[in-house]
Design a protein around this motif. Structure first.
Motif, PDB file in Angstrom:
ATOM      1  N   SER A  71      44.999  28.410  34.732  1.00  0.00           N
ATOM      2  CA  SER A  71      44.488  29.444  35.628  1.00  0.00           C
ATOM      3  C   SER A  71      42.963  29.485  35.595  1.00  0.00           C
ATOM      4  O   SER A  71      42.364  29.443  34.522  1.00  0.00           O
ATOM      5  CB  SER A  71      45.043  30.810  35.196  1.00  0.00           C
ATOM      6  N   LYS A  72      42.365  29.587  36.768  1.00  0.00           N
ATOM      7  CA  LYS A  72      40.902  29.630  36.768  1.00  0.00           C
ATOM      8  C   LYS A  72      40.401  30.997  36.308  1.00  0.00           C
ATOM      9  O   LYS A  72      39.248  31.132  35.920  1.00  0.00           O
ATOM     10  CB  LYS A  72      40.325  29.226  38.132  1.00  0.00           C
ATOM     11  N   LEU A  73      41.264  31.998  36.351  1.00  0.00           N
ATOM     12  CA  LEU A  73      40.915  33.322  35.843  1.00  0.00           C
ATOM     13  C   LEU A  73      41.721  33.603  34.578  1.00  0.00           C
ATOM     14  O   LEU A  73      42.811  33.053  34.397  1.00  0.00           O
ATOM     15  CB  LEU A  73      41.294  34.407  36.865  1.00  0.00           C
TER      16      LEU A  73
ATOM     17  N   ALA B 149      50.933  28.191  42.413  1.00  0.00           N
ATOM     18  CA  ALA B 149      51.048  29.649  42.612  1.00  0.00           C
ATOM     19  C   ALA B 149      49.643  30.253  42.599  1.00  0.00           C
ATOM     20  O   ALA B 149      49.344  31.132  41.794  1.00  0.00           O
ATOM     21  CB  ALA B 149      51.927  30.256  41.520  1.00  0.00           C
ATOM     22  N   THR B 150      48.798  29.760  43.492  1.00  0.00           N
ATOM     23  CA  THR B 150      47.366  30.073  43.406  1.00  0.00           C
ATOM     24  C   THR B 150      46.900  31.165  44.372  1.00  0.00           C
ATOM     25  O   THR B 150      45.689  31.342  44.540  1.00  0.00           O
ATOM     26  CB  THR B 150      46.533  28.799  43.623  1.00  0.00           C
ATOM     27  N   GLY B 151      47.814  31.867  45.035  1.00  0.00           N
ATOM     28  CA  GLY B 151      47.416  33.038  45.815  1.00  0.00           C
ATOM     29  C   GLY B 151      46.722  32.712  47.128  1.00  0.00           C
ATOM     30  O   GLY B 151      46.833  31.601  47.661  1.00  0.00           O
TER      31      GLY B 151
ATOM     32  N   SER C 105      39.921  42.520  51.718  1.00  0.00           N
ATOM     33  CA  SER C 105      40.416  43.235  50.530  1.00  0.00           C
ATOM     34  C   SER C 105      40.550  42.278  49.360  1.00  0.00           C
ATOM     35  O   SER C 105      40.873  42.695  48.256  1.00  0.00           O
ATOM     36  CB  SER C 105      41.809  43.795  50.836  1.00  0.00           C
ATOM     37  N   ASN C 106      40.351  41.001  49.608  1.00  0.00           N
ATOM     38  CA  ASN C 106      40.662  39.981  48.589  1.00  0.00           C
ATOM     39  C   ASN C 106      39.545  39.834  47.563  1.00  0.00           C
ATOM     40  O   ASN C 106      38.353  39.887  47.910  1.00  0.00           O
ATOM     41  CB  ASN C 106      40.884  38.621  49.250  1.00  0.00           C
ATOM     42  N   ALA C 107      39.942  39.534  46.328  1.00  0.00           N
ATOM     43  CA  ALA C 107      38.983  39.308  45.244  1.00  0.00           C
ATOM     44  C   ALA C 107      38.204  38.009  45.489  1.00  0.00           C
ATOM     45  O   ALA C 107      38.627  37.150  46.262  1.00  0.00           O
ATOM     46  CB  ALA C 107      39.739  39.220  43.919  1.00  0.00           C
TER      47      ALA C 107
ATOM     48  N   VAL D 130      37.304  47.181  50.842  1.00  0.00           N
ATOM     49  CA  VAL D 130      38.167  47.524  49.695  1.00  0.00           C
ATOM     50  C   VAL D 130      39.381  48.291  50.211  1.00  0.00           C
ATOM     51  O   VAL D 130      39.272  49.162  51.077  1.00  0.00           O
ATOM     52  CB  VAL D 130      37.380  48.377  48.669  1.00  0.00           C
ATOM     53  N   LEU D 131      40.558  47.937  49.672  1.00  0.00           N
ATOM     54  CA  LEU D 131      41.789  48.428  50.283  1.00  0.00           C
ATOM     55  C   LEU D 131      42.155  49.862  49.899  1.00  0.00           C
ATOM     56  O   LEU D 131      42.009  50.257  48.744  1.00  0.00           O
ATOM     57  CB  LEU D 131      42.949  47.521  49.853  1.00  0.00           C
ATOM     58  N   LEU D 132      42.644  50.606  50.901  1.00  0.00           N
ATOM     59  CA  LEU D 132      43.351  51.862  50.631  1.00  0.00           C
ATOM     60  C   LEU D 132      44.801  51.597  51.003  1.00  0.00           C
ATOM     61  O   LEU D 132      45.110  51.318  52.154  1.00  0.00           O
ATOM     62  CB  LEU D 132      42.807  53.007  51.492  1.00  0.00           C
TER      63      LEU D 132
ATOM     64  N   HIS E  75      43.433  40.432  54.767  1.00  0.00           N
ATOM     65  CA  HIS E  75      44.260  40.835  53.640  1.00  0.00           C
ATOM     66  C   HIS E  75      45.222  39.776  53.131  1.00  0.00           C
ATOM     67  O   HIS E  75      45.339  39.566  51.933  1.00  0.00           O
ATOM     68  CB  HIS E  75      45.041  42.080  54.061  1.00  0.00           C
ATOM     69  N   TYR E  76      45.944  39.088  54.029  1.00  0.00           N
ATOM     70  CA  TYR E  76      47.079  38.302  53.529  1.00  0.00           C
ATOM     71  C   TYR E  76      47.392  37.106  54.422  1.00  0.00           C
ATOM     72  O   TYR E  76      47.454  37.238  55.641  1.00  0.00           O
ATOM     73  CB  TYR E  76      48.327  39.198  53.454  1.00  0.00           C
ATOM     74  N   ALA E  77      47.614  35.952  53.784  1.00  0.00           N
ATOM     75  CA  ALA E  77      47.984  34.727  54.509  1.00  0.00           C
ATOM     76  C   ALA E  77      49.505  34.637  54.607  1.00  0.00           C
ATOM     77  O   ALA E  77      50.182  34.446  53.598  1.00  0.00           O
ATOM     78  CB  ALA E  77      47.444  33.509  53.783  1.00  0.00           C
TER      79      ALA E  77
END
Ligand SMILES: Cc1cc2nc3c(=O)[nH]c(=O)nc-3n(C[C@H](O)[C@H](O)[C@H](O)COP(=O)(O)OP(=O)(O)OC[C@H]3O[C@@H](n4cnc5c(N)ncnc54)[C@H](O)[C@@H]3O)c2cc1C
Length: 580
Positions: free
Chosen positions: A37-39, A200-202, A212-214, A250-252, A352-354
Motif C-alpha cells: 500500500s502506498k499509504l 484494490a487501489t480505489g 471529495s477524494n483524498a 469536502v463531503l457532507l 466523488h466516485y468512479a
C-alpha cells in the motif's frame, strides 16, 4: 538488482476492498498473503466514508434484497449487470453481519439492532417511497470499517508493505505474475512475484478541481493496466456528489438528507420537489447534481455569484445532528465557519466516485476484452474495479457494500487459484520499465512543474467533462490533454534524492491521472446519449437501442485510443424511464 519477494497472493491497496480481500485470502492456510500500500493502511480513503453501508436488514422497517437489487439497477440507469446486483444485494446482508461479529461498533436502534437510515435512491416496494437501508456508525462508518478490518488482518498474520508505490504490473504471455513497487523510505525498487494479484487501489477523483477524494486517489492501477493493453470499462460514468462544501469539495454525507436535510435555492424553495416529486432530496446523486446545476444556470443559485445551493438542516433537532452527524457538522464549522444547527450550509456538487474501472467478472477476475476473456492470476475489487454493479450511477452506501462483498470474493477466489497453480516463471528485467521512467523524471531538466500541469488538468476537466458535456467541450478536452501530455514530458523535479522523495511520486501520479482523464474523455465523446452520470447536452435522451452496452477503452501500442463495447447482462428488470 531489485529486491525480490514471493507471495501466493499479493493485494495492492489497503482500503476496505484490499483488507477484506487479504483477510479472506489469509483464511486459506496454504497461501501466503501480502498487502502492498502506498499509504499506511488506516489512511486509505475508505476511512473517510461517512454515511453508511446499504443492506436490506429490515431493522427499522420492512426491506428485502430484491428491493435493494432493483434500486441498484434502476439507480444505475439500467447499465448495471443484473446478475451482479442480485448477488450483491443478497451477499451484502451477510457481509454486514460479519463486520458486526468482527466488532464493528455500529450505531444501534433502541432495541439494540444495527441502526439504519434513509439514503438516496433506496426505496421500498420497487420505488414507492424511501426506505431505511443504510447501516451506519454515526457519520464515521468507513473509519470503523477500516479500523476493524485492519485489526483483523493483523490477527490473521497478513504481511504489510506500507508506503510502497506499485509502479508496474508484470503481465507475461497474457497472465499476471506480480508487481513492481517503489519503496518510499529508501527509493529502492522491489519485485513481488505472485501466483495471484488482486488490485484494490480505489478511485481517481483527483483529476477534477472540486473533489471529495483524498490526495492519493490518482487512479494509479487504472493507468498501469491500460498501459499494459488491458481495457477500462465505463470510465465516462463519473459521479458528482451533490453536497460538497462550497469551493473546497469536502463531503457532507447524503446521510444529512437521509436524516431530513433539504436543498434550497436562493428563494428558499425546496426545488427537488419539481425534479423528483416522490423522493425529492433523496433522488439519486446524478439527478440531484444536475438539478443543482440547472437551478444555478437559471439564476436561482445562492450567494453573491449565485453559484451555490443551501443544504438546510436547521429544522432538525440539534441533538440528532450532534449525535448522528457529528463529523460533518464539525467540517461545516471549521471550513466554512457555518453552524448547520443554526444556518444553512453552502454546497456544490463535488467529484466523488468512479462507476467504471478495471473490468471484472462477477468473481472479480479481470477481463481483457468485450468477450470476457479472463486474465489468469489477476483480480480487482473496490472502486478501482467495474463488476458492473453501479452501472451508469452508483447509489449512496453501495460502495462500502461493494468493498465488503467483492473484496471478500476476490480474496476467496485468488486464494483458491493460488492454491491450485504453480508459480509461473518471473522473467529477468521486469523492473526496467519502472526504473527507466523514474530515471527519466529524475534526469529531466525542463521548466515544467507538476503542480501547474495538475492544476490545468483539474480546471479543464471540471469545465469540459464534469456534470454536463457536449461534443465541443469534449473535443476541446482531447486537445488539451494531448498538449498536457507533451508538457508532462518536460516536468523536472528539484529533489533527486532517494529517501522519501514524495515529489518524484507526485510526478508519477500525475502521469497516471493524465491517463485516467484520457479514458474518461474518449469514452464520454464516444457515447452520444445521456445516461446516469453521463449527461450530454447535445444528446439529452437515453438511447437503449444504440447504447445499452458497456464501454471498453483501450490504448493501442502506438499510443492512440480505441473505444469498444461489452454487452450488459440484463435480467428481470426491463429498462424503463427513470422517474422518482
Ligand atoms: C469523503 C467520502 C465519503 C464517502 N462515503 C461513503 C459512504 O458513506 N458510503 C459508501 O458506500 N461509500 C462512500 N464513499 C465511497 C467509498 O468510501 C469509496 O469508494 C471506497 O472506500 C473505496 O475503497 P477501496 O478499498 O476501493 O479504495 P481506498 O479505500 O481508496 O484504498 C485504496 C488503497 O490503494 C492504495 N494504493 C493506491 N494506489 C497505489 C499504488 N500505486 N501502489 C500501492 N498502493 C496503492 C492506497 O494506499 C489505499 O490503501 C465515500 C467516499 C468519500 C471520498
Amino acid at each position: 538488482m531489485p529486491r525480490a519477494h514471493k507471495y501466493d497472493v499479493i493485494v495492492v491497496g489497503a482500503g476496505g476492498a484490499g483488507l477484506m480481500a487479504a483477510r479472506y485470502a489469509a483464511q486459506n492456510k496454504d497461501v501466503k498473503v501480502a498487502v502492498i500500500s502506498k499509504l499506511y493502511p488506516t489512511r486509505s480513503h475508505t476511512g473517510a466514508a461517512q454515511g453508511g453501508v446499504g443492506a436490506a436488514l429490515g431493522n427499522v422497517s420492512e426491506d428485502h434484497p430484491e428491493w435493494h437489487a432493483f434500486d441498484t439497477v434502476k439507480g444505475g440507469d439500467y447499465l448495471t449487470d443484473q446478475d451482479v446486483a442480485e448477488t450483491f444485494a443478497h451477499e451484502v446482508v451477510d457481509a454486514v453481519y460479519e463486520l458486526e461479529h468482527m466488532g464493528l461498533p455500529f450505531s444501534r436502534t433502541p432495541e439494540g439492532r444495527i441502526a439504519q437510515r434513509k439514503f438516496g435512491g433506496h426505496t421500498r416496494e420497487f420505488g414507492k417511497s424511501a426506505v431505511e437501508r443504510a447501516c451506519y456508525a454515526a457519520d464515521r462508518t468507513g473509519h470503523m470499517i477500516l479500523q476493524t478490518l485492519y485489526q483483523q488482518s493483523i490477527k490473521d498474520q497478513v504481511t504489510f508493505f506500507n508506503e510502497f508505490h506499485v509502479l508496474d504490473l508484470v503481465l507475461e504471455d497474457g497472465s499476471a505474475r506480480g508487481v513492481v513497487a517503489y519503496e518510499l523510505a529508501t527509493g529502492e525498487i522491489h519485485v513481488f512475484h505472485a501466483k495471484a494479484t488482486i488490485i484494490a487501489t480505489g478511485g481517481n477523483g483527483r483529476m477534477f478541481k472540486v473533489t471529495s477524494n483524498a490526495h492519493a486517489l490518482t487512479g494509479d492501477l487504472m493507468s498501469i493496466v491500460y498501459r499494459r493493453g488491458l481495457p477500462i470499462e465505463d470510465p465516462e460514468f463519473y459521479q458528482f456528489h451533490p453536497t460538497g462544501l462550497y469551493k473546497i469539495g469536502v463531503l457532507l454525507t447524503e446521510g444529512a438528507r437521509g436524516e431530513g436535510g433539504i436543498l434550497r435555492n436562493k428563494d428558499g424553495e425546496r426545488f427537488m420537489e419539481r425534479y423528483a416529486p416522490s423522493i425529492k432530496d433523496l433522488a439519486p446523486r446524478d439527478m440531484v447534481s444536475r438539478a443543482m446545476y440547472l437551478e444555478i444556470q437559471e439564476g436561482r443559485g445562492v450567494g453573491p455569484d449565485g453559484d451555490y445551493i443551501h443544504l438546510d438542516l436547521t429544522h432538525i433537532d440539534a441533538e440528532i445532528i450532534e449525535e448522528r452527524l457529528p463529523d460533518i457538522t464539525e467540517f461545516a464549522r471549521i471550513y466554512l465557519g457555518v453552524d448547520p444547527i443554526k444556518e444553512p450550509v453552502p454546497v456544490q456538487p463535488t467529484a466523488h466516485y468512479a462507476m467504471g474501472g478495471i473490468p471484472t467478472t462477477i468473481d472479480t477476475q479481470v477481463v481483457a476484452d468485450g468477450e470476457g476473456t479472463v486474465v489468469p492470476g489477476l483480480y480487482a475489487a473496490g472502486e478501482v474495479a467495474c463488476a458492473s454493479l453501479h452501472g451508469a450511477n452508483r447509489l449512496g452506501t453501495n460502495s462500502l457494500g461493494d468493498l465488503i462483498v467483492f473484496g471478500r470474493r476476490a480474496g476467496i477466489e485468488a486464494a483458491k487459484y493460488a492454491a491450485r497453480v504453480d508459480y509461473e516463471p518471473m522473467p529477468a528485467g521486469v523492473d526496467e520499465r519502472a526504473r527507466e521512467e523514474l530515471e527519466r523524471i529524475r534526469a529531466a531538466s525542463g521548466s515544467e512543474r507538476a503542480a501547474h500541469i495538475r492544476k490545468e488538468l483539474q480546471d479543464t476537466m471540471m469545465d469540459n467533462a464534469s456534470v454536463f458535456r457536449t461534443e465541443a467541450t469534449l473535443a476541446k478536452q482531447v486537445e488539451i490533454l494531448a498538449d498536457l501530455r507533451e508538457r508532462y514530458k518536460q516536468v523536472s523535479v528539484e529533489d533527486d534524492g532517494q529517501v522519501f522523495n514524495t515529489e518524484l511520486m507526485e510526478v508519477v501520479e500525475l502521469g497516471f491521472l493524465l491517463d485516467n482523464a484520457e479514458q474518461l474523455v474518449y469514452a464520454a465523446r464516444n457515447r452520444t446519449e445521456s445516461r446516469g452520470a453521463h449527461s450530454r447536452e447535445d444528446h439529452q435522451d437515453r438511447d437503449d437501442d444504440r447504447w445499452l452496452e458497456h464501454t471498453m477503452v483501450y490504448r493501442n501500442d502506438d499510443g492512440s485510443v480505441r473505444v469498444g463495447a461489452k454487452p450488459v447482462t440484463l435480467g428481470k428488470y426491463e429498462p424503463k424511464p427513470r422517474v422518482y
